[in-house]
Design a protein around this motif. Sequence first.
Motif, PDB file in Angstrom:
ATOM      1  N   HIS A  10      30.179   1.530  17.487  1.00 46.88           N
ATOM      2  CA  HIS A  10      29.618   3.028  17.180  1.00 46.88           C
ATOM      3  C   HIS A  10      28.263   3.022  16.983  1.00 46.88           C
ATOM      4  O   HIS A  10      27.770   4.126  17.674  1.00 46.88           O
ATOM      5  N   ARG A  11      27.806   2.448  16.069  1.00 46.73           N
ATOM      6  CA  ARG A  11      26.436   2.342  15.882  1.00 46.73           C
ATOM      7  C   ARG A  11      25.688   2.016  16.888  1.00 46.73           C
ATOM      8  O   ARG A  11      24.551   2.495  16.959  1.00 46.73           O
ATOM      9  N   THR A  12      26.032   0.982  17.720  1.00 41.34           N
ATOM     10  CA  THR A  12      25.209   0.549  18.737  1.00 41.34           C
ATOM     11  C   THR A  12      25.214   1.614  19.917  1.00 41.34           C
ATOM     12  O   THR A  12      24.103   1.693  20.521  1.00 41.34           O
ATOM     13  N   THR A  13      26.255   2.195  20.004  1.00 39.30           N
ATOM     14  CA  THR A  13      26.229   3.395  21.078  1.00 39.30           C
ATOM     15  C   THR A  13      25.373   4.440  20.575  1.00 39.30           C
ATOM     16  O   THR A  13      24.715   5.023  21.545  1.00 39.30           O
ATOM     17  N   THR A  14      25.376   4.875  19.202  1.00 38.13           N
ATOM     18  CA  THR A  14      24.562   5.802  18.764  1.00 38.13           C
ATOM     19  C   THR A  14      22.913   5.536  19.125  1.00 38.13           C
ATOM     20  O   THR A  14      22.301   6.350  19.367  1.00 38.13           O
ATOM     21  N   ALA A  15      22.637   4.271  18.625  1.00 39.64           N
ATOM     22  CA  ALA A  15      21.164   3.969  18.624  1.00 39.64           C
ATOM     23  C   ALA A  15      21.069   3.637  20.279  1.00 39.64           C
ATOM     24  O   ALA A  15      19.711   4.315  20.555  1.00 39.64           O
ATOM     25  N   THR A  16      21.844   3.546  21.018  1.00 43.27           N
ATOM     26  CA  THR A  16      21.471   3.158  22.570  1.00 43.27           C
ATOM     27  C   THR A  16      21.101   4.834  22.976  1.00 43.27           C
ATOM     28  O   THR A  16      20.456   5.105  23.739  1.00 43.27           O
ATOM     29  N   LEU A  17      22.164   5.786  22.659  1.00 39.42           N
ATOM     30  CA  LEU A  17      21.959   7.143  23.132  1.00 39.42           C
ATOM     31  C   LEU A  17      20.689   7.745  22.670  1.00 39.42           C
ATOM     32  O   LEU A  17      20.093   8.548  23.315  1.00 39.42           O
ATOM     33  N   ILE A  18      20.395   7.362  21.321  1.00 42.70           N
ATOM     34  CA  ILE A  18      19.130   7.956  20.883  1.00 42.70           C
ATOM     35  C   ILE A  18      18.032   7.211  21.700  1.00 42.70           C
ATOM     36  O   ILE A  18      16.759   8.042  22.027  1.00 42.70           O
ATOM     37  N   ALA A  19      18.007   6.173  21.995  1.00 41.34           N
ATOM     38  CA  ALA A  19      16.899   5.448  22.744  1.00 41.34           C
ATOM     39  C   ALA A  19      16.962   6.022  24.184  1.00 41.34           C
ATOM     40  O   ALA A  19      15.810   6.167  24.585  1.00 41.34           O
ATOM     41  N   VAL A  20      18.017   6.083  24.930  1.00 40.46           N
ATOM     42  CA  VAL A  20      17.824   6.796  25.931  1.00 40.46           C
ATOM     43  C   VAL A  20      17.543   8.274  26.102  1.00 40.46           C
ATOM     44  O   VAL A  20      16.538   8.434  26.784  1.00 40.46           O
ATOM     45  N   ASN A  21      17.726   9.024  25.030  1.00 40.17           N
ATOM     46  CA  ASN A  21      16.893  10.296  24.982  1.00 40.17           C
ATOM     47  C   ASN A  21      15.590  10.304  24.736  1.00 40.17           C
ATOM     48  O   ASN A  21      14.713  11.109  25.281  1.00 40.17           O
ATOM     49  N   LEU A  22      14.958   9.126  24.110  1.00 38.47           N
ATOM     50  CA  LEU A  22      13.444   9.010  23.925  1.00 38.47           C
ATOM     51  C   LEU A  22      12.980   8.695  25.443  1.00 38.47           C
ATOM     52  O   LEU A  22      11.898   9.177  25.540  1.00 38.47           O
ATOM     53  N   ILE A  23      13.607   7.775  25.879  1.00 42.15           N
ATOM     54  CA  ILE A  23      12.989   7.192  27.244  1.00 42.15           C
ATOM     55  C   ILE A  23      13.144   8.309  28.148  1.00 42.15           C
ATOM     56  O   ILE A  23      11.885   8.554  28.925  1.00 42.15           O
ATOM     57  N   GLY A  79      45.236  -9.791  17.306  1.00 43.00           N
ATOM     58  CA  GLY A  79      45.772  -9.174  16.146  1.00 43.00           C
ATOM     59  C   GLY A  79      44.909  -9.328  15.116  1.00 43.00           C
ATOM     60  O   GLY A  79      45.676  -9.116  14.041  1.00 43.00           O
ATOM     61  N   ASP A  80      43.774  -9.558  15.099  1.00 44.09           N
ATOM     62  CA  ASP A  80      42.718  -9.592  13.910  1.00 44.09           C
ATOM     63  C   ASP A  80      42.591  -8.124  13.714  1.00 44.09           C
ATOM     64  O   ASP A  80      41.300  -7.662  14.329  1.00 44.09           O
ATOM     65  N   LEU A  81      43.228  -7.292  13.096  1.00 42.73           N
ATOM     66  CA  LEU A  81      42.711  -5.725  12.718  1.00 42.73           C
ATOM     67  C   LEU A  81      41.671  -5.508  12.087  1.00 42.73           C
ATOM     68  O   LEU A  81      40.902  -4.267  12.349  1.00 42.73           O
ATOM     69  N   LEU A  82      41.481  -6.332  10.976  1.00 44.93           N
ATOM     70  CA  LEU A  82      40.253  -5.978  10.176  1.00 44.93           C
ATOM     71  C   LEU A  82      38.801  -6.339  10.801  1.00 44.93           C
ATOM     72  O   LEU A  82      38.052  -5.722  10.798  1.00 44.93           O
ATOM     73  N   ALA A  83      38.992  -7.335  11.579  1.00 44.26           N
ATOM     74  CA  ALA A  83      37.559  -7.738  12.233  1.00 44.26           C
ATOM     75  C   ALA A  83      37.565  -6.937  13.317  1.00 44.26           C
ATOM     76  O   ALA A  83      36.511  -6.619  13.806  1.00 44.26           O
ATOM     77  N   ALA A  84      38.544  -6.323  13.958  1.00 44.23           N
ATOM     78  CA  ALA A  84      38.601  -5.141  15.215  1.00 44.23           C
ATOM     79  C   ALA A  84      37.949  -3.908  14.531  1.00 44.23           C
ATOM     80  O   ALA A  84      37.001  -3.352  15.344  1.00 44.23           O
ATOM     81  N   ARG A  85      38.166  -3.720  13.474  1.00 42.51           N
ATOM     82  CA  ARG A  85      37.905  -2.363  12.761  1.00 42.51           C
ATOM     83  C   ARG A  85      36.128  -2.580  12.664  1.00 42.51           C
ATOM     84  O   ARG A  85      35.563  -1.719  12.818  1.00 42.51           O
ATOM     85  N   SER A  86      35.832  -3.666  12.001  1.00 41.15           N
ATOM     86  CA  SER A  86      34.468  -4.028  11.982  1.00 41.15           C
ATOM     87  C   SER A  86      33.543  -4.022  13.117  1.00 41.15           C
ATOM     88  O   SER A  86      32.599  -3.442  13.137  1.00 41.15           O
ATOM     89  N   LEU A  87      34.093  -4.542  14.294  1.00 36.55           N
ATOM     90  CA  LEU A  87      33.627  -4.438  15.602  1.00 36.55           C
ATOM     91  C   LEU A  87      33.444  -2.971  15.903  1.00 36.55           C
ATOM     92  O   LEU A  87      32.381  -2.700  16.648  1.00 36.55           O
ATOM     93  N   GLY A  88      34.560  -2.149  15.582  1.00 36.76           N
ATOM     94  CA  GLY A  88      34.328  -0.766  16.073  1.00 36.76           C
ATOM     95  C   GLY A  88      33.345   0.032  15.266  1.00 36.76           C
ATOM     96  O   GLY A  88      32.637   0.610  15.939  1.00 36.76           O
ATOM     97  N   LEU A  89      33.077  -0.360  14.003  1.00 38.33           N
ATOM     98  CA  LEU A  89      31.815   0.421  13.426  1.00 38.33           C
ATOM     99  C   LEU A  89      30.591  -0.127  14.042  1.00 38.33           C
ATOM    100  O   LEU A  89      29.707   0.610  14.237  1.00 38.33           O
TER     101      LEU A  89
END
Length: 318
Positions: free
Chosen positions: A298-311, A285-295
């Motif tokens: 998202h950023r980790t996902t985007t960085a991973t997708l870019i790395a996968v495309n480079l590979i 039930g820690d919504l603010l912490a969950a939102r921060s983890l969501g950010l």
Amino acid sequence: MTMPLSQGPLAPAAARVRLGAYARLAKLDVWDYYLALPLAWSLVGFGPSALVPLLVFGLGTVCVVAGSVAFDDVTGYRDGSDAANYGQNAPARKLARKPLLTGELSEAEAIRFGWLAVGAGAALWVLAFAVAPFAPLWTALVAALCLVSAVQYSWGLKISYRGWQEVFLAGFGTGLVLVGAGLTTGGITGFGAVQAVLFGLGPLLFGVYSNTRDADGDAAVGRPTVAAVLSPLGNKAFIAALTVAEVALVVTSAGLGPAPWWFGLAMLPAMGVRVAQLRRGVGLGDLLAARSLGLRAHRTTTATLIAVNLILLVGAGS
């Protein structure tokens, strides 16, 4: 003799305060939608010919988003939802993010800024199409849909007040990636479409936690987010279902779809953050912490997708 304020030493400081208020109105500190542009560039192998149209499209995107959130602030100020969600009864929220509530900007100033920003964004998007190596009709239609829905998010048609908020949060990001890729290649691959959807799910999966926190205020002004309409248990089930759907998309695209077989392994860190977000927000039930983890997810996902495309690019060239 007293020097007029406009000519005195306080003028630069006052100007900086005003600029800061407009920057907070535009929410320039939340830049996660703008990550769609480097992701789209990675889909075309970081080709130099794609850089200029993507830069122009990216600047336009900043303006479009700035105008959209300015209109959202005006509507939230008028209907009282921002006062309920950001006021004294919600001390964890940063009141400074709402310069209309603090009195730093007037309604008229915010509305004027919103239209100027949207107009500049639309002009830059048109310019991006003019300088892009490709401009298929479908990209123009998707870009037009993104523009109209952004402006009408909480203004005019107020689609977020008619049950479309969650659809917009995911669809806008997905559309940005699709348009960016289409302008530089003329099309989109199956794996590119998967990446666009994964990117779009990012803003949705941190937005739903903000909506959960704001559910009472949204319900009071008739803004039917999922969190405001469903019971607390139903909303938790909805968030869990979104998380499962994202993981399922990764696994399915790697096992049965267009992604390489190792895509699921590459996405493990991002999916780990996503599961931690679910535990923190839905489980604890820690919504603010969950939102921060969501950010972070998202950023980790985007960085991973870019790395996968480079590979994949390096592998195709070897």
